[in-house]
Write a protein that holds these residues in place. Structure first.
Motif, PDB file in Angstrom:
ATOM      1  N   ALA A  37      89.578  33.206 143.456  1.00 10.04           N
ATOM      2  CA  ALA A  37      89.093  32.654 144.781  1.00 10.04           C
ATOM      3  C   ALA A  37      88.261  31.339 144.492  1.00 10.04           C
ATOM      4  O   ALA A  37      88.316  30.458 145.286  1.00 10.04           O
ATOM      5  N   ILE A  38      87.660  31.465 143.182  1.00 12.63           N
ATOM      6  CA  ILE A  38      86.674  30.220 143.135  1.00 12.63           C
ATOM      7  C   ILE A  38      87.876  29.112 142.710  1.00 12.63           C
ATOM      8  O   ILE A  38      87.778  27.956 143.028  1.00 12.63           O
ATOM      9  N   GLN A  39      88.941  29.430 142.049  1.00 10.49           N
ATOM     10  CA  GLN A  39      90.214  28.264 141.713  1.00 10.49           C
ATOM     11  C   GLN A  39      90.512  28.032 143.077  1.00 10.49           C
ATOM     12  O   GLN A  39      90.800  26.592 143.167  1.00 10.49           O
ATOM     13  N   ALA A  40      90.621  28.630 143.990  1.00 10.85           N
ATOM     14  CA  ALA A  40      91.244  28.556 145.484  1.00 10.85           C
ATOM     15  C   ALA A  40      90.415  27.604 145.992  1.00 10.85           C
ATOM     16  O   ALA A  40      90.742  26.540 146.769  1.00 10.85           O
ATOM     17  N   ALA A 202      92.252  30.029 151.349  1.00  7.28           N
ATOM     18  CA  ALA A 202      93.455  30.281 150.406  1.00  7.28           C
ATOM     19  C   ALA A 202      94.655  30.364 151.411  1.00  7.28           C
ATOM     20  O   ALA A 202      95.797  29.964 150.823  1.00  7.28           O
ATOM     21  N   ARG A 203      94.849  31.300 152.159  1.00  8.89           N
ATOM     22  CA  ARG A 203      96.044  31.561 153.094  1.00  8.89           C
ATOM     23  C   ARG A 203      96.412  30.278 153.575  1.00  8.89           C
ATOM     24  O   ARG A 203      97.683  29.763 154.006  1.00  8.89           O
ATOM     25  N   ASN A 204      95.350  29.236 154.167  1.00 12.22           N
ATOM     26  CA  ASN A 204      96.066  28.183 154.818  1.00 12.22           C
ATOM     27  C   ASN A 204      96.354  27.204 153.976  1.00 12.22           C
ATOM     28  O   ASN A 204      97.213  26.401 154.261  1.00 12.22           O
ATOM     29  N   GLU A 205      95.614  27.236 152.706  1.00 12.66           N
ATOM     30  CA  GLU A 205      96.208  26.241 151.814  1.00 12.66           C
ATOM     31  C   GLU A 205      97.362  26.616 151.065  1.00 12.66           C
ATOM     32  O   GLU A 205      98.300  25.576 150.905  1.00 12.66           O
ATOM     33  N   GLU A 284     101.134  25.750 143.487  1.00  7.93           N
ATOM     34  CA  GLU A 284      99.870  26.383 143.017  1.00  7.93           C
ATOM     35  C   GLU A 284      99.026  26.938 143.938  1.00  7.93           C
ATOM     36  O   GLU A 284      98.211  28.114 143.699  1.00  7.93           O
ATOM     37  N   ALA A 285      98.968  26.538 144.877  1.00  4.34           N
ATOM     38  CA  ALA A 285      98.202  27.132 146.231  1.00  4.34           C
ATOM     39  C   ALA A 285      98.673  28.693 146.557  1.00  4.34           C
ATOM     40  O   ALA A 285      97.921  29.571 146.593  1.00  4.34           O
ATOM     41  N   LYS A 286     100.172  28.787 146.458  1.00  4.09           N
ATOM     42  CA  LYS A 286     100.831  29.904 146.684  1.00  4.09           C
ATOM     43  C   LYS A 286     100.272  31.150 145.565  1.00  4.09           C
ATOM     44  O   LYS A 286     100.091  32.169 145.769  1.00  4.09           O
ATOM     45  N   SER A 287     100.580  30.456 144.475  1.00  6.63           N
ATOM     46  CA  SER A 287     100.202  31.298 143.297  1.00  6.63           C
ATOM     47  C   SER A 287      98.662  31.769 143.384  1.00  6.63           C
ATOM     48  O   SER A 287      98.433  32.899 142.971  1.00  6.63           O
ATOM     49  N   ARG A 288      97.686  30.880 143.515  1.00  8.41           N
ATOM     50  CA  ARG A 288      96.555  31.274 143.820  1.00  8.41           C
ATOM     51  C   ARG A 288      96.158  32.383 144.786  1.00  8.41           C
ATOM     52  O   ARG A 288      95.891  33.591 144.596  1.00  8.41           O
ATOM     53  N   LEU A 289      96.889  32.101 146.125  1.00  6.17           N
ATOM     54  CA  LEU A 289      96.767  33.235 147.030  1.00  6.17           C
ATOM     55  C   LEU A 289      97.333  34.644 146.775  1.00  6.17           C
ATOM     56  O   LEU A 289      96.893  35.731 146.795  1.00  6.17           O
ATOM     57  N   ALA A 290      98.699  34.706 145.937  1.00  6.62           N
ATOM     58  CA  ALA A 290      99.360  35.826 145.771  1.00  6.62           C
ATOM     59  C   ALA A 290      98.521  36.417 144.783  1.00  6.62           C
ATOM     60  O   ALA A 290      98.300  37.860 144.769  1.00  6.62           O
ATOM     61  N   LYS A 291      97.929  35.881 143.755  1.00  8.56           N
ATOM     62  CA  LYS A 291      96.748  36.791 142.704  1.00  8.56           C
ATOM     63  C   LYS A 291      95.790  37.203 143.557  1.00  8.56           C
ATOM     64  O   LYS A 291      95.224  38.084 143.225  1.00  8.56           O
ATOM     65  N   MET A 292      95.191  36.647 144.631  1.00  9.55           N
ATOM     66  CA  MET A 292      93.885  37.161 145.485  1.00  9.55           C
ATOM     67  C   MET A 292      94.676  38.445 146.166  1.00  9.55           C
ATOM     68  O   MET A 292      93.901  39.516 146.162  1.00  9.55           O
TER      69      MET A 292
END
Length: 325
Positions: A37-40, A202-205, A284-292
């Protein structure tokens, strides 16, 4: 109303994608999760002003998701070891946050284009009383685009005066009373609100990187402690939400997606380098959201429902909007 990812919670995705030739009216504490989340929140894509101004609706606003424990917020004074209130914890993380206590579980957040959401970001009893007692007058005013011209009631235009990145929280009186007696419950509500702010960004990004820059967010906690309403707006005054209309808005948005993508491609055709950067940002944004979303505690933290829709449904629609079927 402009809607973004919307499975029952009033959350806006990266703007309303409106066809110019038609008239349209859109209707953790787990450390791994926190790291994601912090990364996002730290990643911000810079988009051309013309594109940013074209985005309508709500999206994730870049924020830092560091869920604090009540102990971190305790006063260091020897005279006071009292657990901090929810308001104290929230304002420690979001200094400009506006905190209200009243019942904000009504459907007008989701169903009326003239609901004065801008008042959520104004402190004081007057704003709270106006919102709590607000009743509609006449037909629901139009909000959308006619031949490429943006049309909205004055209440939506007033959102343009809200400072970019503002946060507002409304707590049901019953929840407020319980939190005053139970610090652990206050910490639970804090985590829920904090996580929602981060997930919304995160989801919007993950749909359109950079669309959450300057986004303002408001969330209301209902009598049962769940998120009963949530809404976000862009710095330009455009607005989207996440309520029961989320499902309807989802199908509307998917129908417009092809037109929007054609417009976006034409807009950026002259700059292939920028296109490549944006494609990398999106991945990258999709990857961060997936991990969350892989974190097992996400659904538990967000609660059983978001704006009346099961959280499981909200997460499912988010996956569908970001990754398709």
């Amino acid at each position: 109303m402009n809607s973004i990812v919307q499975p029952g919670y009033q959350t806006r995705t990266c703007g309303n994608f409106v066809k110019s030739s038609k008239t349209t009216q859109p209707g953790a504490q787990n450390s791994r999760f926190l790291d994601m989340a912090i990364q996002a929140s730290e990643k911000k894509a810079v988009w051309p002003a013309a594109l940013q101004n074209s985005l309508t609706g709500t999206t994730f606003t870049p924020i830092n998701l560091t869920v604090h424990s009540a102990r971190e917020f305790q006063t260091t004074s020897a005279e006071s070891t009292e657990a901090p209130s929810l308001e104290t914890m929230l304002k420690a993380k979001y200094p400009n946050l506006v905190y209200h206590v009243f019942d904000a579980s009504g459907d007008y957040w989701k169903t009326r284009n003239d609901y004065p959401h801008y008042l959520l970001y104004q402190s004081g009893d007057k704003a709270a009383k106006t919102l709590e007692n607000w009743q509609p007058e006449g037909a629901n005013p139009f909000y959308g685009s006619v031949d490429g011209r943006f049309i909205a009631p004055k209440e939506i235009h007033a959102l343009s005066n809200v400072p970019p990145g503002s946060k507002a929280v409304v707590i049901h009186p019953t929840v407020q009373k319980r939190m005053e007696q139970d610090p652990k419950y206050a910490s639970e509500i804090f985590t829920r609100i904090d996580t929602w702010f981060a997930f919304d960004v995160a989801r919007n990004e993950a749909i359109l990187p950079g669309c959450t820059v300057g986004m303002s967010q408001a969330v209301a906690i209902g009598e049962d402690g769940n998120i009963c309403n949530a809404v976000s707006s862009s710095s330009g005054g455009e607005f989207t939400y996440s309520s029961d209309e989320m499902v309807r808005a989802y199908y509307l948005r998917m129908a417009k997606r092809a037109d929007f993508m054609r417009w976006l491609t034409k807009k950026q055709r002259s700059d292939s380098i920028r296109d490549s950067v944006q494609e990398a940002d999106l991945a990258e944004a999709k990857s961060r959201l997936a991990k969350m979303m892989e974190d097992e505690r996400l659904q538990e933290i967000l609660g059983e429902k978001i704006a009346g829709i099961p959280t499981e449904t909200v997460l499912f629609i988010t996956k569908t909007q970001v990754w398709g079927n």
